[in-house]
Design a protein around this motif. Sequence first.
Motif, PDB file in Angstrom:
ATOM      1  N   THR A 222       0.820  -1.219   0.000  1.00 46.07           N
ATOM      2  CA  THR A 222       0.000   0.000   0.000  1.00 46.07           C
ATOM      3  C   THR A 222       0.851   1.267   0.000  1.00 46.07           C
ATOM      4  OG1 THR A 222      -0.137  -0.230   2.402  1.00 46.07           O
ATOM      5  CG2 THR A 222      -1.984  -1.072   1.106  1.00 46.07           C
ATOM      6  N   ARG A 223       2.050   1.188   0.589  1.00 48.51           N
ATOM      7  CA  ARG A 223       2.952   2.346   0.609  1.00 48.51           C
ATOM      8  C   ARG A 223       4.358   1.854   0.308  1.00 48.51           C
ATOM      9  NH1 ARG A 223       2.105   6.591   5.390  1.00 48.51           N
ATOM     10  NH2 ARG A 223       3.381   7.751   3.908  1.00 48.51           N
ATOM     11  N   LEU A 224       4.859   2.222  -0.849  1.00 49.38           N
ATOM     12  CA  LEU A 224       6.178   1.797  -1.296  1.00 49.38           C
ATOM     13  C   LEU A 224       7.061   3.010  -1.553  1.00 49.38           C
ATOM     14  CD1 LEU A 224       5.029  -0.872  -3.920  1.00 49.38           C
ATOM     15  CD2 LEU A 224       5.971  -1.361  -1.657  1.00 49.38           C
ATOM     16  N   THR A 225       8.337   2.856  -1.284  1.00 48.17           N
ATOM     17  CA  THR A 225       9.264   3.909  -1.674  1.00 48.17           C
ATOM     18  C   THR A 225       9.468   3.846  -3.178  1.00 48.17           C
ATOM     19  OG1 THR A 225      11.247   2.537  -1.438  1.00 48.17           O
ATOM     20  CG2 THR A 225      10.436   3.646   0.550  1.00 48.17           C
ATOM     21  N   THR A 226      10.059   4.894  -3.732  1.00 48.54           N
ATOM     22  CA  THR A 226      10.320   4.902  -5.175  1.00 48.54           C
ATOM     23  C   THR A 226      11.237   3.754  -5.560  1.00 48.54           C
ATOM     24  OG1 THR A 226      10.056   7.310  -5.240  1.00 48.54           O
ATOM     25  CG2 THR A 226      11.240   6.284  -7.071  1.00 48.54           C
ATOM     26  N   ALA A 227      12.250   3.482  -4.745  1.00 48.31           N
ATOM     27  CA  ALA A 227      13.182   2.392  -5.037  1.00 48.31           C
ATOM     28  C   ALA A 227      12.482   1.041  -4.971  1.00 48.31           C
ATOM     29  CB  ALA A 227      14.349   2.430  -4.058  1.00 48.31           C
ATOM     30  N   GLU A 228      11.637   0.855  -3.974  1.00 45.01           N
ATOM     31  CA  GLU A 228      10.907  -0.405  -3.848  1.00 45.01           C
ATOM     32  C   GLU A 228       9.974  -0.615  -5.036  1.00 45.01           C
ATOM     33  OE1 GLU A 228      10.784  -0.503   1.073  1.00 45.01           O
ATOM     34  OE2 GLU A 228       9.086   0.264  -0.092  1.00 45.01           O
ATOM     35  N   ALA A 229       9.256   0.440  -5.415  1.00 45.32           N
ATOM     36  CA  ALA A 229       8.342   0.332  -6.555  1.00 45.32           C
ATOM     37  C   ALA A 229       9.107   0.010  -7.833  1.00 45.32           C
ATOM     38  CB  ALA A 229       7.547   1.625  -6.703  1.00 45.32           C
ATOM     39  N   ALA A 230      10.268   0.644  -8.041  1.00 40.19           N
ATOM     40  CA  ALA A 230      11.056   0.396  -9.251  1.00 40.19           C
ATOM     41  C   ALA A 230      11.540  -1.050  -9.303  1.00 40.19           C
ATOM     42  CB  ALA A 230      12.240   1.357  -9.305  1.00 40.19           C
TER      43      ALA A 230
END
Length: 724
Positions: A222-230
């Motif tokens: 539900t809440r990801l950092t930009t690095a995690e999402a990438a």
Amino acid sequence: MTQSEDRPPHPTLRVYLSPERRGEEKRPASWARWLTIGGFSLFVVVVAGIIQLNSAIIGIAGTLPPTPDLATLPVSVSVTDRDGALLRPFTTRDGRWRLPVDRTGVDPRFIDMLIAYEDRSFAEHDGIAWSSMFRAAAQFIGAGGNVVSGGSTITMQVARLVEGAPTRNLWGKLRQMVHADRLEHELTKDQILDLYLTLAPYGGNIEGIRAASLAYFGKEPTRLTTAEAALLVALPQSPEARRPDRDPLAAQRSRDMVLDRLFALGALGEEEAIAAKREPVPIARREFPMLAAHMAQQAVRLQPTARSVELTIDKRLQDALERLAAGRARLLDPRVSVAIVAADIDTGEILASVGSAGLFATQSAGFVDMTTAIRSPGSTLKPLIYGLAFELGLAHPQSLIDDRPTAFGSYVPVNFDGFSRGTVTIHDALTESLNIPAVVVLDAVGPARLVSRLRRAYADPRLPVDTAPSLAVGLGGVGITLRDLVSVYAAIGNGGVPVQLHDGVRPVPAVTNSAPVLDPVSAWYVSDILADVPPPLNGSPGRIAYKTGTSYGYRDGWAIGFDGKTVIGVWVGRPDGAPVPGLSGIVGAAPILFEAFDRLGNRKAPLPRAPQGAIFASNTELPMPLRRFRHPNESIVARQAAPQIAFPTDGVDLDLGLASGYGAPLTVKVRNGVPPFTYFANGAPIGRPDFARQSAWAPDGPGYVTLSVVDAEGRGDTVTVFLN
């Protein structure tokens, strides 16, 4: 780049360009390569025509698998808490972690990055982005016949995931395109996206973004950092080669490639991309949540076809109590387990259920759910015994009762420490957990009535087969579970009204017990007394009403308590039933109980006030019938057994210090029989105190002595001891 790339001061952004723009020389293509290139280009054109006309012409449509429905797609069963938070997932039948998820449960930033990177025209195309297909063909030509990008849309990728077949050949690509066309006609864009989020591979047996986020980051997506999402955008393209738990460097390179491309497309700011590159990638998979493991497993067993099972558990409290149980068990003994049950007094909802000190604790049989194991309750039933005496008008908390050696036929109860207190109040008899007064009161109210009231409280006491309830029930001579005891104490804390515990899975019967366990005044009397029980060293007095218990042979330690809103029960012991030397409820279980209440947070509530009709009075202010507890058949109780010398016992050696010339007197104690008693030493009278059950005698010197006692009815007992 102007800076050296050997060891850059900060992560750099590389925009991936074609060989021509990098100034690289293209390799000359052979005739065979040009034929391949031409064939691929022709293939793209032909496919476009096939789909526009009718895909059934080549028979593909008839062999496609049915369009999946997210509502029936096989997924991991998810057991959640009262607010929908994940407690424990289970793998699918083929051993995959594929947790149910849709776009509403995913960080919108990830969705934007996924579409920007994978399929910018996702919202417009009908399954095939022809511009991307022609771009892929051009890149194929420009790279000298090497595949640079496949041109697959998200819909085409879903088609590949549904079929589970590779598409590295012309026929597979054609089939994928036809399948994508069908998906676009039968599903909405949101449904297609949900299928991708559920089925995308992330390495090993992990499928779907939710399972991947839990496995690699230990959290919901539900809440990801930009690095995690990438990283989660990059992994499905080559999940095995880029798995961070196997090749962190490959995972980092693929993540950075996504960040670079998003920056080049204008979907990501430079500072955000650089900061994301500094974030380390995970290097190992995390364990999936396994809270309330025993209850979750039972819930899934009861609902085998459910995709998601919701329990009444409070995840925060469950996690806190599981950590508490594991930590305390380590301090006690590796073979000792700890079980805890917490429930809401008003609703009966089970808020936490800790079945053991650790599911995989082999020495303490962690796989055994000790919240439902049948054990001896020790002294934990005494509050209900006294509550029945209050309800029947036989006693008040300030009524006096004799704590003296007493036998009931062949049953001779003794106090835990072996000593008698003489005359005490009912209040003190319960707070000190004296055994003899409790059995005397139980004999008055009746063991059958006690068992009946336990059943009113939704407990299921287990008696030996074909036996009637006996006085031994009051001191633990019955089988009962921790959950049952919590139910009994919930009723006491609820003013005597029965409370049926439930976990949200087992259906609550429409017909409930209407008969009270105790009347409101009697229940409050018990609660008020239990609030005065001395707390363990880590507790404060008066916070909760509680009672401890220790079963015969130090096999079970109990502590059950409640405040105005919550009831908690704790069991400590060995699941195999072996004794634990030194184990007791006050030492082993009570400290855990008080720490459990410390973890309730905003659920803490004061104990209830006294109901109308409660009598506040000292012993001398009570009505005469209530000043002293009297058995309804006291004459029968007094005469049912002959007198017996309780101390000293026959054949013992007693050191009274007689050899030194300063010997202490010998106190002879008697149980049963009818007073007054006459005491003898070697046949000579040594005392006849009025109604007293003990007499002191000063021996002349060391040696053997025969002690005798005779009651008012002429019955007697004799022992021989050696004094020195």
